[in-house]
Design an enzyme around this catalytic site. Structure first.
Site, PDB file in Angstrom:
ATOM      1  CB  SER A 125      -0.977  -0.039   1.147  1.00  0.00           C
ATOM      2  OG  SER A 125      -0.187  -0.308   2.234  1.00  0.00           O
ATOM      3  CG  HIS A 177      -1.291   3.979   3.786  1.00  0.00           C
ATOM      4  ND1 HIS A 177      -2.634   3.770   4.277  1.00  0.00           N
ATOM      5  CD2 HIS A 177      -0.735   2.882   3.633  1.00  0.00           C
ATOM      6  CE1 HIS A 177      -2.585   2.673   4.300  1.00  0.00           C
ATOM      7  NE2 HIS A 177      -1.643   1.992   3.915  1.00  0.00           N
TER       8      HIS A 177
END
Length: 207
Positions: A125, A177
């Site tokens: 991610s 992230h």
């Protein structure tokens, strides 16, 4: 399923997904689990974990990008990567695409190491947020046609904003992230002249 099929101009993204899937299946066999994997096993397989990474095992910054914590984790990441890869891979070309993907993944892992040094961190991610950050940077320019730019800018901002917000309320590595997103956004401007030249050769399209 067409998002996962290799074809001319779009085979690197599916290849990354298949590599992640193969490593996931190995992890399933290693842990005898599928929905979620024990943190100790993930560390043994190469997760990013501050005490070990900072002790000289720097390869964990990269290997962690190809590990996942469980079934839902890899399924979500595969879908999201395919949805951004189908735009960016033809636009960037294979070499630039893999460079940006790996570089933002490494920078996301580094951000996790700085802000969450005692957390076991795995997953694609961070690199995926890097690709979305890259796409956002391009969407702030006049590279695309106005209607395309407006629609995808809203959608991408909505997706990124929602997932960052969710990250504050669950066991999610938001540092990775955000690190991936910011690094991808910066790289988007660095790569912009190259992307413009490729886009001019690919017209017509959303440009």
């Amino acid at each position: 399923m067409n998002l996962f099929a290799m074809r001319r101009g779009y085979w690197l993204t599916p290849a990354i997904i298949y590599i992640n899937a193969a490593i996931f299946l190995f992890t399933v066999a290693y842990t005898q689990s599928i929905m979620w994997f024990p943190a100790r096993a993930l560390v043994e397989l190469g997760a990013n974990f501050g005490p070990l990474t900072l002790d000289g095992q720097w390869w964990r910054l990269l290997t962690s990008v190809f590990l996942h914590g469980g079934l839902l984790h890899i399924v979500f990441n595969a879908i999201v990567l395919a949805n951004i890869g189908i735009f960016l891979e033809p636009l960037l070309g294979r070499v630039s695409f893999i460079i940006v993907y790996l570089l933002t993944g490494l920078l996301a892992s580094t951000a996790s190491l700085v802000f969450n040094d005692n957390v076991v961190s795995v997953g694609a991610s961070g690199a995926i947020f890097g690709m979305y950050g890259f796409f956002l940077a391009l969407l702030t320019t006049n590279l695309f046609k106005p209607d395309f730019r407006s629609m995808f800018l809203k959608n991408t901002l909505g997706f990124v904003g929602l997932n960052i917000a969710i990250g504050f309320f669950g066991p999610i590595d938001n540092a990775a992230h955000i690190g991936g997103l910011v690094s991808g956004f910066v790289l988007g401007y660095v790569w912009l002249p190259y992307v413009r030249r490729r886009a001019q050769r690919q017209r017509p399209g959303p440009f």
